[in-house]
Write an enzyme that holds these catalytic residues in place. Structure first.
Site, PDB file in Angstrom:
ATOM      1  N   ASN A 131      16.985  -3.279  54.088  1.00 27.63           N
ATOM      2  CA  ASN A 131      17.918  -2.433  54.085  1.00 27.63           C
ATOM      3  C   ASN A 131      19.319  -2.706  53.932  1.00 27.63           C
ATOM      4  OD1 ASN A 131      19.662  -0.287  55.284  1.00 27.63           O
ATOM      5  ND2 ASN A 131      19.119  -0.437  57.463  1.00 27.63           N
ATOM      6  N   TRP A 132      19.792  -2.269  52.631  1.00 20.33           N
ATOM      7  CA  TRP A 132      20.897  -2.775  52.211  1.00 20.33           C
ATOM      8  C   TRP A 132      22.084  -2.383  52.834  1.00 20.33           C
ATOM      9  CZ3 TRP A 132      20.565  -3.018  46.018  1.00 20.33           C
ATOM     10  CH2 TRP A 132      19.726  -3.932  45.700  1.00 20.33           C
ATOM     11  N   LYS A 133      22.206  -1.403  53.862  1.00 22.35           N
ATOM     12  CA  LYS A 133      23.327  -0.750  54.356  1.00 22.35           C
ATOM     13  C   LYS A 133      24.338  -0.401  53.369  1.00 22.35           C
ATOM     14  CE  LYS A 133      21.648  -3.195  58.494  1.00 22.35           C
ATOM     15  NZ  LYS A 133      21.685  -3.743  59.773  1.00 22.35           N
ATOM     16  N   HIS A 172      18.100   4.964  61.932  1.00 19.55           N
ATOM     17  CA  HIS A 172      18.542   3.654  62.140  1.00 19.55           C
ATOM     18  C   HIS A 172      19.526   3.599  63.238  1.00 19.55           C
ATOM     19  CE1 HIS A 172      20.403  -0.293  61.477  1.00 19.55           C
ATOM     20  NE2 HIS A 172      19.422  -0.468  60.906  1.00 19.55           N
ATOM     21  N   GLU A 215      22.236   2.349  63.642  1.00 15.64           N
ATOM     22  CA  GLU A 215      23.868   2.281  63.206  1.00 15.64           C
ATOM     23  C   GLU A 215      24.163   3.714  62.839  1.00 15.64           C
ATOM     24  OE1 GLU A 215      23.641  -0.385  60.079  1.00 15.64           O
ATOM     25  OE2 GLU A 215      23.274  -1.653  61.335  1.00 15.64           O
ATOM     26  N   GLU A 274      13.432  -1.911  66.068  1.00 17.67           N
ATOM     27  CA  GLU A 274      14.713  -2.725  65.854  1.00 17.67           C
ATOM     28  C   GLU A 274      15.710  -2.882  67.284  1.00 17.67           C
ATOM     29  OE1 GLU A 274      15.797  -2.951  61.268  1.00 17.67           O
ATOM     30  OE2 GLU A 274      16.920  -1.389  62.268  1.00 17.67           O
ATOM     31  N   GLY A 293      22.048  -7.829  63.280  1.00 15.16           N
ATOM     32  CA  GLY A 293      23.306  -8.345  62.692  1.00 15.16           C
ATOM     33  C   GLY A 293      24.064  -9.230  63.630  1.00 15.16           C
ATOM     34  N   SER A 296      17.698  -9.244  62.653  1.00 16.71           N
ATOM     35  CA  SER A 296      17.821 -10.712  62.363  1.00 16.71           C
ATOM     36  C   SER A 296      16.726 -11.309  61.851  1.00 16.71           C
ATOM     37  CB  SER A 296      18.614 -11.644  63.469  1.00 16.71           C
ATOM     38  OG  SER A 296      19.976 -10.985  63.791  1.00 16.71           O
ATOM     39  N   GLY A 301      18.126  -6.562  57.208  1.00 11.06           N
ATOM     40  CA  GLY A 301      19.294  -6.250  56.765  1.00 11.06           C
ATOM     41  C   GLY A 301      19.954  -7.316  56.021  1.00 11.06           C
ATOM     42  N   GLY A 302      20.798  -8.150  56.422  1.00 18.69           N
ATOM     43  CA  GLY A 302      21.543  -9.244  55.893  1.00 18.69           C
ATOM     44  C   GLY A 302      20.466 -10.145  54.930  1.00 18.69           C
TER      45      GLY A 302
END
Ligand code: 13P
Length: 255
Positions: free
Chosen positions: A13-15, A98, A100, A170, A176, A216, A237-238
């Site tokens: 998930n590149w956000k 998600h 976010e 999640e 994150g 994470s 993500g990251g």
């Protein structure tokens, strides 16, 4: 993972990261590193990167996803993108719900359900996100929260359509933050979600449903998380923004 029952799915998930040129470069770097994956590999990218990502992944084993879609087919919804639009450009996957989106953009369980149904009606595969807040975990209501989110999100989704749903657990406190759920915590909640799916659709459907962990997940902890029987992949993500790290996670799902 239980590969006898389910093929793992590792999704990035590149956000809100990467321009189209950067997306192309990252995918070109990833392609040789994940070419021999024994799992499904997906990169979910910002809308404007979708054409570049589809072009860069053509002929490879990497699939492209979007990060959201609207519930209506079209209409006066400024800045939104519909499921038929994603289908028309050739995107097979979409993330829905998600945390976010829930935290910063007013997404509710009801709109998650509406978006999920719209995406499935357009023939998209949905990566449906659920997860508890830190205070909910501390109150001991994690299972109730994810069961509630899962049930509402899947309201009106047929058993046939469930085959196109991946669930991503999640925990919000792990996203994150560098603070990962332990492998046991991840497995416990994934198993609770699977039990909820079994109540709704029966054991066979629950056994066939891919349930990822996200929060994470990285090159160091992926193998331990993925070794758990109810963790069928990851939503990353990251670490999905670094091709070498992402490929280590893909390899951990390929053993
Ligand atoms: P991080 O891997 O950066 O914690 O993000 C997880 C996530 O939100 C994936 O959807």
């Amino acid at each position: 993972m239980n590969k006898a029952l389910r093929r793992p799915v590792i999704a990035g998930n590149w956000k809100m990261n990467k321009t189209p040129d950067e997306a192309k470069a990252l995918i070109e770097e990833m392609k040789p590193l994940v070419a021999d994956a024994d799992c499904d590999v997906v990169v979910c990218v910002p809308y404007v990167d979708i054409p570049a990502a589809l072009e860069a992944t053509a002929g490879s084993n990497i699939k492209v996803g979007a990060e959201n879609c609207h519930w209506a087919e079209s209409g006066a919804f400024t800045a939104e993108i519909s499921a038929p639009m994603l289908k028309a450009v050739g995107v097979p996957y979409v993330i829905i719900g998600h945390s976010e989106r829930r935290q910063y953009f007013g997404e509710t369980d009801v709109t998650v359900n509406q978006r999920t149904k719209a995406a499935l009606a357009s023939g998209l595969k949905v990566i449906l996100c659920v997860g508890e807040l830190l205070e909910q975990r501390e109150q001991g209501i994690t299972e109730e929260v994810v069961r509630y989110q899962t049930k509402i999100a899947l309201g009106g989704v047929s058993a046939e359509d469930l085959k196109n749903v991946i669930i991503a657990y999640e925990p919000v406190w792990a996203i994150g933050t560098g603070r990962t759920a332990t492998a046991e915590q991840a497995n416990e909640v994934n198993a609770a979600i699977r039990a909820c799916i079994a109540e709704l659709y029966g054991k066979d459907a629950a056994d066939a449903t891919v349930i990822q962990y996200g929060g994470s997940m990285n090159a160091k902890n992926a193998a331990e998380l993925l070794a758990q029987p109810d963790v069928d992949g990851g939503l990353i993500g990251g670490a999905s923004l670094k091709a070498p790290d992402f490929s280590v996670i893909v390899k951990a799902a390929s053993v």
